[in-house]
Scaffold this active site. Structure first.
Site, PDB file in Angstrom:
ATOM      1  CB  CYS A  69       0.785 -26.816  88.672  1.00  0.00           C
ATOM      2  SG  CYS A  69       2.507 -27.273  88.595  1.00  0.00           S
TER       3      CYS A  69
ATOM      4  CG  HIS B 231      -1.330 -28.685  85.341  1.00  0.00           C
ATOM      5  ND1 HIS B 231      -0.377 -27.920  84.712  1.00  0.00           N
ATOM      6  CD2 HIS B 231      -0.684 -29.346  86.339  1.00  0.00           C
ATOM      7  CE1 HIS B 231       0.789 -28.098  85.305  1.00  0.00           C
ATOM      8  NE2 HIS B 231       0.643 -28.969  86.294  1.00  0.00           N
TER       9      HIS B 231
ATOM     10  CG  ASN C 203       4.151 -29.694  85.296  1.00  0.00           C
ATOM     11  OD1 ASN C 203       3.712 -28.567  85.115  1.00  0.00           O
ATOM     12  ND2 ASN C 203       3.942 -30.368  86.407  1.00  0.00           N
TER      13      ASN C 203
END
Ligand code: ACO
Length: 325
Positions: free
Chosen positions: A115, A252, A282
């Site tokens: 990520c 993020h 996500n």
């Protein structure tokens, strides 16, 4: 002292056509739209179609970024692509993009920091450009996380989505101060002692399979807020700026509560935070460039605005980048 900066030119993104609302998980799992939305802020995500690969998503995002910048593939001399879900173990997904956009020279490679991948890729692009190895670089985050989800694990499968975003940077001689446009500073960190709180249980040299995501959500959450704020503050200090100079936090997109708490720790109001998690879930390395492209498309960034990007993911790996638009 004048120096070379990596200055943003344009961005673009692509989301697969299939939208999966939270309610769809209620059919197969003991979960609810209410639980998912209240704990994470996520309402829907996109899943790639059967046969649709990470490079397909990345190529569409790359073409959108080129079109938005009035550029063609031959104008790009490097691609740095962040992904944890490559089409194949090798070659790099980036070379598929290179060919598809008609890049006739230069180089293309992948970065793996899950990520945090886009922030790591930005730092790589910045370093390559300052070192004189490339003049115009496309930085891409692209993922098909739906391919590595255990759809019987309600603690992970409801969180992730697929998508891709691309940002084109070009070198510009600059004064060398915090008023310059472009990437002003980056801050990268990883700590392998926490590798087992967020991992995929497969890989070429271990199981010979792709594996699925496992996560101790609460543990990751605790690290996230502290480490993201620290990385953001460190990057700002390197850039010679303060939190009050930041116009937009582009974090993020893992969880709305993490974003809200990190913004609060940095003393930033939520109105300055770009939030797309409700529509994308996500998307790992793709989440920041997707958020950038959506916000830029809406005309939210003015030339000269200071953007702070920060991300954390498996590794643990985390970091931040400060860029003047
Ligand atoms: N629906 C209903 N209940 C659920 C669900 C679900 N989808 N998922 C978990 N639960 C249950 C758990 O089983 C648990 O039940 P129990 O108390 O009976 O055992 C309860 O909800 C609470 O579980 P927690 O995991 O403690 O819930 P929490 O409030 O921490 O929220 C979440 C979980 C959303 C995963 C949160 O911890 C989080 O966002 N963590 C960070 C994730 C992250 O940021 N990852 C970033 C990197 S991702 C990457 O790098 C690939």
């Amino acid at each position: 002292m004048s120096l070379v900066r990596a200055v943003p030119v344009s961005c673009g993104h692509y989301l697969p056509a299939r939208v999966v609302e939270n309610a769809e998980f209620e059919k197969t799992l003991d979960t609810s739209d209410e639980w998912i939305a209240s704990r994470t802020g996520i309402r829907r995500r996109h899943f790639a179609a059967e046969g649709e690969t990470t490079s397909d998503l990345a190529i569409a995002a790359a073409k959108a970024a080129l079109a938005n910048g009035g550029l063609s593939g031959t104008d790009i001399d490097a691609i740095v692509l962040a992904t944890a879900t490559p089409d194949q173990t090798f070659p790099a997904t980036a070379v598929r993009v290179q060919t598809a956009i008609g890049m006739e020279g230069g180089f293309a490679f992948d970065i793996q920091a899950v990520c945090a991948g886009f922030v790591f890729a930005l730092a790589q692009a910045d370093a390559l450009m300052r070192a004189g190895l490339a003049k115009r670089v496309m930085v891409i985050g692209a993922e098909t996380f739906s391919r590595i989800l255990d759809f019987t694990d309600r603690g992970t499968c409801v969180l992730f989505g697929d998508g891709a975003g691309a940002l084109i940077l070009e070198t510009q001689e600059s004064a060398g101060g915090p008023q310059d446009r472009g990437i002003l500073a980056t801050n990268l960190n990883s700590d392998g002692r926490f590798a087992d709180i967020l991992y995929v249980d497969g890989g070429p040299s271990s199981t010979g399979t792709a594996g699925v995501v496992h996560m101790s959500g609460r543990e990751v959450f605790k690290h996230a807020v502290i480490k993201l704020a620290q990385a953001g503050e460190a990057a700002l200090a390197s850039a010679g700026l303060e939190t009050s100079d930041v116009d937009w936090l582009v974090p993020h997109q893992a969880n709305l509560r993490i974003m809200t708490q990190t913004a609060a720790k940095l003393g930033m109001p939520i109105e300055k935070v770009v939030v797309t998690v409700q529509d994308h879930g996500n998307t790992s390395a793709a989440s920041i460039p997707l958020a950038l492209s959506v916000a830029a498309g809406e005309g939210r960034f003015k030339r000269g605005d200071v953007l702070l990007m920060e991300a954390i993911g498996g590794g643990l790996s985390w970091g931040a980048a400060v860029m003047r638009w």
